[in-house]
Design an enzyme around this catalytic site. Structure first.
Site, short mmCIF file in Angstrom:
data_model
loop_
_atom_site.label_atom_id
_atom_site.label_comp_id
_atom_site.label_asym_id
_atom_site.label_seq_id
_atom_site.Cartn_x
_atom_site.Cartn_y
_atom_site.Cartn_z
CG ASP A 188 -0.32 -0.08 2.25
OD1 ASP A 188 1.20 -1.17 2.82
OD2 ASP A 188 -1.49 -0.44 3.63
CG ASP B 90 1.35 0.35 10.85
OD1 ASP B 90 0.61 1.18 11.75
OD2 ASP B 90 1.15 0.38 9.52
#
Length: 883
Positions: free
Chosen positions: A70, A481
């Site tokens: 992404d 993350d």
């Protein structure tokens, strides 16, 4: 885990970092004397770390596969090494959004051809439009066609697809499903030019959250997949039947039977769901569609799986479980091309206790699950997991049943069975690519083995980097993350990310310059402390205590000796503490949200920056005073660092194209700054080991110099610069952090926003020689201070002052321990010990000591009996005054 994934750099970019056009330089503005160097670039291995929403196998050539990420580009599978090779490292600074891959297509007529639809955000976060990249050499190089609209590789719905598809009969024809109401697009010249399919009847209606004013969750997810029925064309002639998935819960699938000349809603289709995938089994004539009530990849509460018989128009619900029993949507849909009656699908949004994978060998009539309950909460798995190659995938967790560690996955929108090998399957998760090479064990009742198939695919967003001068750690990284890692070997995957606590995102980290065993990091966490400390060079951690109001990590700085810390968290003002943050006090004189750093020599000096103002504290962070320095960037897109070994030597990079932008240097602790005239723009600054014979540490910057954007190195304090990357190695946006290695000349660590932590090694041997030979002359003075002592151990700082009238070009200090003490670890100098005699010698970057200046180093040691201080020190053959 990974419930949010937004571009790390969004705030900086939105603030104008990349907006607009750089102002023209004045005619007399000096240019940098650019040189060239050959660097070898690699990743500090993590293996994975981000969401892989798409995996594409070529249908005509065995072992040819691609993966899209992404925000981290695209990759091609290398079968010989079973690794992935990156394909979009050539994306430059101005086109940083093209590292987000919204879709990818591999040409089965000509397998050398591959296409990528690129663009990261459809809202204002990405200032540029999307593009179609086309390659005739499997992604080794690309040509680009700009699109008149944006694409969203990191937008909601990015796991649906593929949006980009090649006609399997006439490969000069491609279709692209666009977001944002831009419709269906077609190319008839192999992707060179594109035009909208004007008669396509539906541009999509679904948005995740209409109330989102940022435009991120409120964008129309548009047209989400294109599938050709290859049976309805012949080689060289366009395929006649084409199915298109649209983000519209009432009208999700359309079909053309005349090569795209006309389109109609597929009759009899279900409503109330979005069609995430549409996969055609041409052998049996079935179109399978995986449905979810949401666009994903995080959300989805209900789902169905439908089978459409293309010959009769009959719809059959072949859902693996009853709709009422779903708490997830379906995706990850794949047909076994060697055995077309076999298909698989995923419960992509089943976060707890685990994702689920379903398999049918009778065209969906019956299904089995990858795992099921025996007697709740006990589970029986059809698989075993081996994460020994990426052990951090356990997250260091020990969950209660039915949850297991490692998890089978989450956000599992991409699952593909190898079209040439029924035993091989790969699927993407929010953190890695998993796969198996004995999948058919599923059907025989024995377990199949799931392993990471991700080596070479590096997809982390880097917020900060630090390379200590000593200790086992080569590199500390602060990542989005997955928190970050301590690398003791750059070529190996660390066993675990930072834990205790495990931040979802680490925002900042620092180590004590003269005591690198002391490390601090800050980050974001749903519940728990936002700061953590280590006293063993980052090997183990313990959480600190948050002051009231903290909501996020912010930035943090450690005193040079590790005795105190200054923290600028989100949610409250700047704080300071002595010791390890058990009690914080508010700093005065500095605004909330300031960026903070420490002086690397004076343990009580800290610095801050906010909105064009530079701040200095000389009392350990208790009070700050605004500097009189002017001309600094007015915004907050700034990063600055203090030079190790020299008090008050500060470099500041940053700015925006609509104001001050560049690189500034202060030699008086921020009282004043001088802007380097040969640097047009700069966004990060770092230091590394000096070149042989150089009197100053090597500078590294992500900058625009001489009209060129790149990674630059200077060995002469910024007088001249060498571009050390090249056009094939640009990695999009590299402005978050950069640092050299204090132990290896020429080595530089570069942050990326999606391609992980990159490090480069130089072919230039300029730092490979020995350090300058110590030939000091003149008087000297030594201060020896025991800063900490415990049973059997102690820590000491040594300051060596040049009290003579001439500079030293190297130094060697000797002493004898009176109590038999031994040095355990020494920093900011090299040392040797024979019996009780110790010699400490300069390292390259602190070899030169001007008259009236001093140099410091420190060490930890062992003692028994007494820990009496040495009474005599010699600089070479000269005795020094002991202070």
């Amino acid at each position: 885990m990974r419930r949010t994934r937004i571009l790390t750099a969004v705030l900086a970019l939105a603030a104008g970092l990349l907006a607009g056009t750089p102002p023209a330089l004045a005619a007399d503005s000096p240019k940098a004397a650019l040189a060239a160097d050959t660097y070898t670039w690699k990743n500090a291995r993590i293996d994975g770390g981000g969401f892989v929403p798409g995996i594409v196998f070529n249908r005509s050539e065995k072992n040819l596969a691609y993966a899209r990420t992404d925000i981290g580009g695209a990759y091609r599978w290398v079968q010989s090494s079973k690794t992935w090779t990156p394909l979009l490292d050539s994306v430059g600074w101005d086109d940083w959004g093209h590292t987000g891959v919204a879709s990818l297509a591999s040409d089965s007529v000509n397998p050398d051809r591959v296409y990528a639809a690129v663009g990261t955000y459809t809202n204002s976060w990405d200032p540029g439009n999307g593009a179609i990249l086309r390659s005739s050499n499997r992604g080794a190089s690309w040509q680009k066609t700009d699109l008149p609209f944006k694409l969203g590789g990191n937008m909601p719905g990015r796991g649906m697809g593929e949006r980009l598809a090649i006609d399997p009969n006439k490969n000069s024809v491609l279709y692209l499903g666009a977001p944002s109401g831009k419709g269906l697009w077609r190319s008839t010249d192999s992707g060179v030019t594109w035009s909208q399919v004007a008669n396509f009847p539906n541009v999509g209606t679904y948005v995740q959250d209409p109330s989102d004013t940022s435009g991120y969750a409120s964008d129309n997810q548009g047209i989400v997949w294109v599938t050709f029925d290859e049976r309805t064309g012949t080689s060289g002639n366009a395929t006649q039947t084409i199915y298109v998935g649209v983000a519209d819960k009432d009208n999700a699938v359309y079909r053309s039977t005349d090569g795209g000349a006309s389109w109609s809603r597929l009759a009899g289709q279900p409503t109330g769901y979005l069609a995430h995938k549409g996969v055609l089994d041409t052998a049996n004539g079935y179109l399978y569609i995986a449905y979810s009530d949401k666009g994903g990849p995080y959300d989805g509460g209900k789902g169905r799986l439908l089978r459409y018989a293309t010959s009769t128009g009959t719809w059959t619900d072949v859902s693996p479980v009853a709709e009422a029993d779903t708490y997830y949507g379906f995706s990850g849909l794949s047909v076994d091309r060697q055995d077309p009656g076999t298909l698989m699908a995923t419960a992509y949004s089943s976060w707890w206790p685990d994702t689920q994978i379903f398999r049918s060998t009778d065209s969906g009539a019956t299904w089995t699950k990858a795992w099921d309950y025996t007697s709740y909460p006990s589970r029986s798995n059809r698989y075993t997991m081996d994460v020994s190659s990426s052990p951090w995938l356990t997250w260091g967790a020990n969950p209660s049943p039915p949850e297991q560690s490692p998890k089978l996955g989450w956000m599992t929108e991409a699952l593909e069975i190898d079209p040439f090998d029924s035993d091989r399957m790969m699927y993407g998760t929010g953190a890695t690519v998993y796969g198996t090479e004995n999948l058919t064990n599923w059907d025989s009742g024995s377990q199949f083995t799931v392993k990471p198939m991700v080596q070479g695919l590096e997809e982390t967003a880097v917020n900060d980097l630090a390379a200590p001068p000593s200790g086992g750690a080569q590199l500390f990284s602060a990542l989005g993350d997955i928190g970050g890692f301590r690398h003791t070997d750059l070529t190996k995957v660390p066993a675990m990310m930072y834990t205790q606590p495990n931040f979802t995102t680490t925002t900042s980290l620092d180590f004590a310059e003269t005591n690198p065993n002391t490390v601090v990091r800050t980050g974001n966490l749903d519940s728990g402390p936002h700061i953590a400390f280590s006293t063993d060079n980052g090997a183990n951690w313990f959480g600190g205590t948050d002051p009231s109001g903290v909501s996020g990590g912010g930035t943090v700085a450690a005193a040079s000796d590790g005795s105190r810390f200054v923290w600028s968290p989100e949610g409250t003002g700047v704080q300071y503490a002595t010791g390890f943050g058990s009690s914080w006090a508010a700093s005065s004189g500095i605004p909330a949200g300031a960026i903070v750093e420490s002086d690397r020599v004076d343990a009580k000096t800290f610095y801050g920056f906010k909105s064009g103002k530079f701040y200095v504290s000389s009392d350990g962070g208790a009070t700050f005073t605004a500097s009189a320095a002017t001309g600094l960037p007015s915004g907050d897109s700034v990063r600055f660092k203090a030079l190790p070994g020299t008090k008050g030597d500060v470099w500041l990079a940053g700015g925006a194209t609509d104001g001050a932008y560049g690189l500034w240097h202060s030699t008086n602790g921020g009282t004043s700054f001088t802007k380097l005239s040969n640097v047009e723009q700069a966004d990060a600054i770092g230091f590394g080991k000096a070149a042989t014979g150089a009197s100053y540490q090597t500078l590294y910057t992500s900058a625009k110099i001489g009209g060129v954007r790149g990674i630059f190195r200077s060995t002469d304090q910024g007088s001249s610069w060498t571009r050390i990357n090249d056009d094939a190695h640009q990695w999009g946006w590299t402005g978050a952090a950069i640092t050299g290695d204090p132990r290896v000349y020429g080595r530089v660590y570069v942050s990326t926003n999606g391609r992980g932590a990159i490090y480069g090694d130089s072919s230039d041997a300029g730092g490979g020689g020995t350090d300058p030979t110590p030939t000091p002359t003149g008087a000297c003075a030594v201060t020896y201070k025991i800063t900490s002592q415990w049973s059997g151990g102690f820590q000491a700082d040594v300051q060596l002052s040049n009290t003579g009238s001439s500079a030293w070009s190297g130094w060697s200090l000797g002493w004898t321990f009176p109590g038999g003490q031994t040095v355990g670890q020494l920093w900011n100098a090299e040392y040797s010990q024979s019996g009780s005699a110790v010699t400490a010698k300069n390292v390259t970057w602190n070899a030169n000591v001007a008259a009236g200046s001093s140099v410091s180093f420190g060490f930890t040691g062992n003692w028994s009996g007494t820990n009496t201080k040495p009474t005599a020190f010699k600089l070479g053959d000269q005795s020094c005054t002991v202070l």
